[in-house]
Enzyme design. Sequence first.
Site, PDB file in Angstrom:
ATOM      1  N   ILE A 202      37.277  37.990  36.678  1.00 26.78           N
ATOM      2  CA  ILE A 202      38.105  36.897  36.793  1.00 26.78           C
ATOM      3  C   ILE A 202      39.539  36.989  36.188  1.00 26.78           C
ATOM      4  O   ILE A 202      39.664  37.127  35.097  1.00 26.78           O
ATOM      5  CB  ILE A 202      37.557  35.637  36.859  1.00 26.78           C
ATOM      6  CG1 ILE A 202      35.853  35.678  37.143  1.00 26.78           C
ATOM      7  CG2 ILE A 202      38.173  34.351  37.381  1.00 26.78           C
ATOM      8  CD1 ILE A 202      35.712  36.003  38.548  1.00 26.78           C
ATOM      9  N   SER A 203      40.758  36.867  37.056  1.00 28.93           N
ATOM     10  CA  SER A 203      41.968  36.531  36.389  1.00 28.93           C
ATOM     11  C   SER A 203      42.471  37.810  35.766  1.00 28.93           C
ATOM     12  O   SER A 203      42.423  38.744  36.484  1.00 28.93           O
ATOM     13  CB  SER A 203      42.097  35.411  35.646  1.00 28.93           C
ATOM     14  OG  SER A 203      43.466  34.879  35.288  1.00 28.93           O
ATOM     15  N   LEU A 204      42.727  37.842  34.533  1.00 30.54           N
ATOM     16  CA  LEU A 204      43.077  38.994  33.903  1.00 30.54           C
ATOM     17  C   LEU A 204      41.877  39.969  33.766  1.00 30.54           C
ATOM     18  O   LEU A 204      42.095  41.154  33.718  1.00 30.54           O
ATOM     19  CB  LEU A 204      43.341  38.733  32.551  1.00 30.54           C
ATOM     20  CG  LEU A 204      43.587  39.861  31.446  1.00 30.54           C
ATOM     21  CD1 LEU A 204      44.857  40.789  31.911  1.00 30.54           C
ATOM     22  CD2 LEU A 204      44.087  39.682  30.056  1.00 30.54           C
TER      23      LEU A 204
END
Length: 386
Positions: A202-204
Amino acid sequence: MKAFPTQYYDLHPDEALNYALNRWLPYWNLEETRTLSSQISGYDDWVPVMLDAANKARPAGEGEATAFYFRAAEFFMSWSDDRRHKSYEAYLDNFYKANASIPHTRHQVPYDEGAMPATLLGAETPARGTLVIHGGFDSSMEEFFHMADALRRDGYDVILFDGPGQGGALAGHGLTMPHDWERPVAAVLDYFEIECCALIGISLGGYLALRAAAFEPRISGVIQCDVMEDFRECMLARLPNRMQKIVNRLCEWQARTLVNGLFSLAARREPFTRWALEHAYNVSGAPDAYALLSWMENFNTRTFSHLVTQPVLTMAGTEDHLVPFHQLNRQVEHLKRARSVTARVFSRQEQAHNHCQVGNLGCLIDELRAWLALHYAPVQRSNSAA
């Protein structure tokens, strides 16, 4: 199963604060959130407003709401704030009490000189396979618990974990984030005796998961939620184009003092930049902005994407305020040897247009389900999850 909002709301004029309110809206009442937002004129108001909301919700027995008020308060606290640790502990305590009825076990996975917290949610039926989920730059695994529960109900064993630089691994053990994410993933797979899994970042975590897949053969499918092809570009994207070029040139010249001076000035002018820098120093262990940019330079998928041979799902929101949209096309171009590459774009019409589909997480979960059904073959249930 938890019901998620299906709209990205205009809750605050500040872009970052508005995103934060939408991020944790699944755990709060919309009208109460609007009321809280009206009391927040800027970043200095955020922490006291959220702590006050937490202390009012706790005696009322609003477990998850209380948890995420504490989480929201802790999120924007300075790392030198004495209340930070207590707020984080209150977040965890209230969260797990509120979700005690959902079958799960909590673990500490040994890693280097510390440990990584992990939570296993076992499938209700004979497992179709194992999914491993982790976050990115500023998340904690509890934020993905209900996503994991939805996938558990679909018949998957799901492991959540906080890796180095994240959640409890950072707060409880002081572990900073490496770019070679295959090492913490391998430790998790070893601990749970997992021979085959799909990895969701998730995300980075979009960078981290793809990096792990390039070097860890036990990963048989990888999902980037969202694409994160070049983390340093994301950091610099908040600066004007001319300033980005100046910073990059100064880094080439190794002009450490000038780079640090520019970022110190930016932090004084913009509260979100000040928060992002302080958080990044703690996540990375970097002592200053120049060292931080050098650390971030490693978080670029172009150096290893050609090694990824698994099926890949990479996603992007058309109006992601943190990741430039053009990174999606670049990422797809890098994946020369992947078994398959699915690129999914989420639009404003779906209300999933912002970072990590905040606003319509149900839409995201449906996409995960569909892709897993097509690209992640059922495997034998692992001994530890039985």
